[in-house]
Write a protein that holds these residues in place. Structure first.
Motif, PDB file in Angstrom:
ATOM      1  N   ASN A 243      -4.209 -56.773 -33.859  1.00 27.55           N
ATOM      2  CA  ASN A 243      -5.618 -56.421 -34.036  1.00 27.55           C
ATOM      3  C   ASN A 243      -5.888 -55.982 -35.474  1.00 27.55           C
ATOM      4  O   ASN A 243      -6.175 -54.824 -35.740  1.00 27.55           O
ATOM      5  CB  ASN A 243      -5.977 -55.308 -33.045  1.00 27.55           C
ATOM      6  CG  ASN A 243      -7.468 -55.238 -32.800  1.00 27.55           C
ATOM      7  OD1 ASN A 243      -8.246 -55.933 -33.440  1.00 27.55           O
ATOM      8  ND2 ASN A 243      -7.865 -54.396 -31.873  1.00 27.55           N
ATOM      9  N   GLU A 244      -5.747 -56.940 -36.386  1.00 24.19           N
ATOM     10  CA  GLU A 244      -5.806 -56.619 -37.810  1.00 24.19           C
ATOM     11  C   GLU A 244      -6.846 -57.473 -38.518  1.00 24.19           C
ATOM     12  O   GLU A 244      -7.428 -58.374 -37.921  1.00 24.19           O
ATOM     13  CB  GLU A 244      -4.413 -56.829 -38.421  1.00 24.19           C
ATOM     14  CG  GLU A 244      -3.399 -55.877 -37.796  1.00 24.19           C
ATOM     15  CD  GLU A 244      -1.981 -56.110 -38.276  1.00 24.19           C
ATOM     16  OE1 GLU A 244      -1.677 -57.243 -38.671  1.00 24.19           O
ATOM     17  OE2 GLU A 244      -1.192 -55.154 -38.259  1.00 24.19           O
ATOM     18  N   GLY A 245      -7.021 -57.214 -39.809  1.00 22.06           N
ATOM     19  CA  GLY A 245      -8.070 -57.884 -40.578  1.00 22.06           C
ATOM     20  C   GLY A 245      -7.892 -59.383 -40.689  1.00 22.06           C
ATOM     21  O   GLY A 245      -6.798 -59.915 -40.560  1.00 22.06           O
ATOM     22  N   LEU A 246      -9.012 -60.064 -40.933  1.00 24.87           N
ATOM     23  CA  LEU A 246      -8.985 -61.507 -41.149  1.00 24.87           C
ATOM     24  C   LEU A 246      -8.562 -61.794 -42.581  1.00 24.87           C
ATOM     25  O   LEU A 246      -8.923 -61.065 -43.494  1.00 24.87           O
ATOM     26  CB  LEU A 246     -10.394 -62.082 -40.931  1.00 24.87           C
ATOM     27  CG  LEU A 246     -10.968 -61.973 -39.516  1.00 24.87           C
ATOM     28  CD1 LEU A 246     -12.479 -62.097 -39.560  1.00 24.87           C
ATOM     29  CD2 LEU A 246     -10.368 -63.022 -38.616  1.00 24.87           C
ATOM     30  N   SER A 247      -7.764 -62.850 -42.760  1.00 31.79           N
ATOM     31  CA  SER A 247      -7.432 -63.293 -44.110  1.00 31.79           C
ATOM     32  C   SER A 247      -7.007 -64.750 -44.019  1.00 31.79           C
ATOM     33  O   SER A 247      -6.719 -65.237 -42.931  1.00 31.79           O
ATOM     34  CB  SER A 247      -6.302 -62.435 -44.714  1.00 31.79           C
ATOM     35  OG  SER A 247      -5.042 -63.057 -44.495  1.00 31.79           O
ATOM     36  N   GLN A 252      -5.346 -63.234 -35.578  1.00 30.78           N
ATOM     37  CA  GLN A 252      -5.189 -62.154 -34.599  1.00 30.78           C
ATOM     38  C   GLN A 252      -4.400 -62.641 -33.380  1.00 30.78           C
ATOM     39  O   GLN A 252      -3.768 -61.880 -32.681  1.00 30.78           O
ATOM     40  CB  GLN A 252      -6.562 -61.642 -34.146  1.00 30.78           C
ATOM     41  CG  GLN A 252      -7.217 -60.722 -35.156  1.00 30.78           C
ATOM     42  CD  GLN A 252      -7.571 -61.443 -36.445  1.00 30.78           C
ATOM     43  OE1 GLN A 252      -8.159 -62.512 -36.429  1.00 30.78           O
ATOM     44  NE2 GLN A 252      -7.192 -60.883 -37.573  1.00 30.78           N
ATOM     45  N   HIS A 342      -6.124 -50.606 -51.432  1.00 32.49           N
ATOM     46  CA  HIS A 342      -5.868 -50.295 -50.018  1.00 32.49           C
ATOM     47  C   HIS A 342      -6.642 -49.025 -49.689  1.00 32.49           C
ATOM     48  O   HIS A 342      -6.496 -48.012 -50.381  1.00 32.49           O
ATOM     49  CB  HIS A 342      -4.355 -50.093 -49.805  1.00 32.49           C
ATOM     50  CG  HIS A 342      -3.959 -49.980 -48.368  1.00 32.49           C
ATOM     51  ND1 HIS A 342      -4.192 -48.865 -47.610  1.00 32.49           N
ATOM     52  CD2 HIS A 342      -3.324 -50.867 -47.533  1.00 32.49           C
ATOM     53  CE1 HIS A 342      -3.725 -49.060 -46.373  1.00 32.49           C
ATOM     54  NE2 HIS A 342      -3.202 -50.263 -46.311  1.00 32.49           N
TER      55      HIS A 342
END
Length: 486
Positions: A243-247, A252, A342
């Motif tokens: 459940n982490e950021g899009l890149s 996900q 960050h």
């Protein structure tokens, strides 16, 4: 697409029914796939194939039609004097681009050297009620390409070949491990704790058990339980969720291939992974040389091996060994005008901080296949400490074109040391490091029943495909990437 065109097609559909022709017949018996026809000799007769109509060029007494599927296209010749006036006119009155057709005929080559099937008979196999988009190629609305991936597959050659390569690559990886006597297994997706990687899990709720569960972030601790149980060589194609950021390099939901070998160390795994990559290149891509970002990379040449400390020293001038405290290391990066961008930098443990420094300053420069070794121990809570320097781990990552494609360890099999390290992670988690690993008592119990020496590895199918096909973003390497709900 206008409603008018759709209505027109529905009218045609009704006309077809009025001719007592089945609009959506149950089957059609083919004896060749479209991709098999191009190697047949001219004059081969009784060929029966089927496909979607992609183009129609109509002349007075004949028509050239292209049919296709994911693997190939084929040109058909429909002549009035060969199929008869009734069938010829019926085709032009009732068929549209996008419809499905089954044809029977014999093969010849046209003057322009194109293998073509002369149609002797045809069957209607399905009506498309919507017209295929004309301006799909180079479509600037990328979101639409992901949302309607089925259209992207029909219309875009590049998407077809990339996603076909994904399917072939998966098959070849399976074959590789099976040929090396690894057994394929499955482990649970719903788990009580999210161990096996440093990542934030998706949470869900189990109504019958009245308990909160996580979707797995990695299959690691369950695969190791299997080693405790007596398996010696295992691998899994594991759907994982983070459940982490899009890149452009992260998803996900992704497919991880993870495996373990009892009695091996990470150097044995290095050999295996190099062999695997070369096998995939030969089987899936028919070459060990690829062009990536305009650079020709020959994977059959020697691969570089470089340590974490040396690469950071080379690219930033900072010797991380001189800064055992994360605050001192952070201050040194500031003195060197390194901005790590960050938002929660103060909450990071030393391991995650060093990882961030490497990812920002060093990784983008690694183009040729490179094994990165000797990771700091606080970055690898499940890896074995190096015998000569216990602040480092016996671990490697394979990096190509600035992207990590494989992660591997000599595994930690000492349960008391594992408990101590997970306790350190738990403190980091309670201090706000969301990516720190949580305590997993059940796994520690399994370890206490005894583990042999183990080496393991993991890699994402999408990430590997992204690098090997030189794709701009990882979303291009998924059949159906997640998009926002409309």
């Amino acid at each position: 697409m206008s409603n008018e065109q759709r209505e027109l097609r529905i009218k045609k559909l009704e006309t077809i029914r009025s001719h007592e022709i089945q609009v959506y017949p149950e089957r059609y018996s083919t004896n060749y796939e479209l991709n098999e026809v191009s190697v047949l000799e001219d004059g081969t007769s009784d060929i029966r194939v089927a496909g979607r109509i992609m183009s129609i060029r109509h002349f007075k007494k004949l028509s050239f039609i292209t049919v296709s599927n994911i693997q190939a296209s084929l040109q058909l010749l429909l002549k009035e004097d060969e199929v008869g006036e009734k069938l010829f006119n019926q085709f032009h009155n009732l068929f549209d681009i996008g419809d499905f057709i089954g044809v029977e005929g014999h093969l010849y080559t046209t003057k322009t050297k194109e293998k073509t099937l002369r149609v002797m008979n045809y069957v209607f196999l399905g009506k498309a009620l919507r017209t295929l988009p004309e301006k799909w190629h180079g479509l600037s609305n990328v979101e639409l390409r992901y949302r309607q991936r089925y259209l992207d597959l029909i219309m875009t050659q590049e998407t077809q070949s990339r996603l076909l390569a994904r399917t072939k690559m998966t098959r070849d990886i399976r074959r590789f491990f099976e040929d090396h006597n690894f057994l394929e297994v499955e482990t649970p997706i719903l788990q009580h704790s999210s161990s096996g990687a440093l990542a934030k899990p998706f949470k869900t709720f189990h109504n019958s058990l009245d308990t909160e569960l996580n979707l797995r972030i990695a299959p690691e601790t369950y695969l190791k339980r299997l080693i405790v149980g007596g398996f010696t060589k295992v691998f899994e194609f594991a759907k994982c969720f983070r459940n982490e950021g899009l890149s452009p390099q992260h998803l996900q939901e992704f497919t991880m291939v993870e495996g373990y070998a009892a009695y091996w160390n990470y150097e044995d795994t290095m050999k295996l992974m190099r062999e695997m990559i070369l096998f995939i290149l030969e089987q899936t891509f028919n070459s060990t040389t690829l062009t990536i970002q305009g650079q020709i990379i020959d994977f059959s040449l020697e691969w570089d091996i470089v340590s974490f400390k040396d690469i950071i020293l080379r690219d930033t001038g900072i010797d991380i060994d001189l800064y055992p405290n994360v605050i001192d290391l952070y201050e040194e990066t500031q003195r060197n005008n390194i901005d790590l961008e960050h938002e929660h930098i103060e909450s990071l443990g030393r391991g995650n901080f060093i990882d961030l420094l490497y990812k920002k300053m060093c990784r983008p420069k690694l183009i040729k296949p490179t094994f990165l070794i000797q990771h700091p121990i606080d970055l690898s809570p499940l890896a074995r400490a190096n015998q000569h320097n216990p602040t480092l781990t016996d671990r490697f990552q394979l990096v190509v074109n600035g992207v990590e494609i494989i992660n591997a360890y000599s595994e930690l099999v000492d349960p008391l040391e594992q408990k101590r390290r997970l306790e350190v992670q738990a403190i980091l988690k309670s201090n706000g490091d969301l990516e720190a690993m949580e305590m997993d008592e059940d796994y520690l119990t399994a370890m206490e029943y005894g583990m042999p020496p183990i080496s393991g590895w993991g890699f994402g199918i999408e990430r590997l495909l992204m690098v090997l096909t030189d794709s701009e973003t990882i979303k291009d390497c998924v059949m159906f990437p997640l998009t926002k709900k409309q």
